[in-house]
Design a protein around this motif. Sequence first.
Motif, PDB file in Angstrom:
ATOM      1  N   ALA A  62       0.834  -1.206   0.000  1.00  0.00           N
ATOM      2  CA  ALA A  62       0.000   0.000   0.000  1.00  0.00           C
ATOM      3  C   ALA A  62       0.865   1.251   0.000  1.00  0.00           C
ATOM      4  CB  ALA A  62      -0.928  -0.004   1.210  1.00  0.00           C
ATOM      5  N   TYR A  63       1.960   1.234   0.749  1.00  0.00           N
ATOM      6  CA  TYR A  63       2.865   2.381   0.808  1.00  0.00           C
ATOM      7  C   TYR A  63       3.495   2.641  -0.558  1.00  0.00           C
ATOM      8  CZ  TYR A  63       6.588   5.448   2.405  1.00  0.00           C
ATOM      9  OH  TYR A  63       7.424   6.518   2.567  1.00  0.00           O
ATOM     10  N   ILE A  64       3.959   1.584  -1.200  1.00  0.00           N
ATOM     11  CA  ILE A  64       4.557   1.728  -2.533  1.00  0.00           C
ATOM     12  C   ILE A  64       3.504   2.209  -3.532  1.00  0.00           C
ATOM     13  CG2 ILE A  64       5.568   0.438  -4.475  1.00  0.00           C
ATOM     14  CD1 ILE A  64       6.987  -1.293  -2.350  1.00  0.00           C
ATOM     15  N   GLY A  65       2.321   1.644  -3.469  1.00  0.00           N
ATOM     16  CA  GLY A  65       1.250   2.045  -4.370  1.00  0.00           C
ATOM     17  C   GLY A  65       0.860   3.499  -4.195  1.00  0.00           C
ATOM     18  N   LEU A  66       0.739   3.941  -2.950  1.00  0.00           N
ATOM     19  CA  LEU A  66       0.377   5.330  -2.673  1.00  0.00           C
ATOM     20  C   LEU A  66       1.480   6.287  -3.127  1.00  0.00           C
ATOM     21  CD1 LEU A  66      -1.804   7.102  -1.444  1.00  0.00           C
ATOM     22  CD2 LEU A  66      -0.678   6.856   0.758  1.00  0.00           C
TER      23      LEU A  66
END
Length: 125
Positions: free
Chosen positions: A64-68
């Motif tokens: 989620a962090y990478i995606g955001l």
Amino acid sequence: MKLSTILNFVILIFFTLLFVNDFFPDTAIAAMLTKKIILLILVGLVIIQLAFDKGRYKRLSKKAYIGLTLYTVGLWIVLTLLGGQSQIGLSFTSPLFYIIVVLLGLDLIRLSRQTKRDQTEEKAK
């Protein structure tokens, strides 16, 4: 679908609207929803999200962090390539852009190392 997921999605939509409003201030959306209104809505949604979570700290998953991060940087690039010009000085050609990208890259490396360390500790138990 969980209320938390819906709130996160709505927060992401208003975050995107804030970016679009900054890069294209003369559009119809910008006339209806000013930056102040969007910010007030975002603050309200974040407060509701925090109240819903009842003070529990939820760490963002690595995915989620990478995606955001990729979404934010990608949005920045796309809006610039579409001819938008940020009112607060964000631009693809700005040195600030490259500084932020490097810092985000370093943070992703830190997160990756921390995840590997946590997995190693879990296996050791």
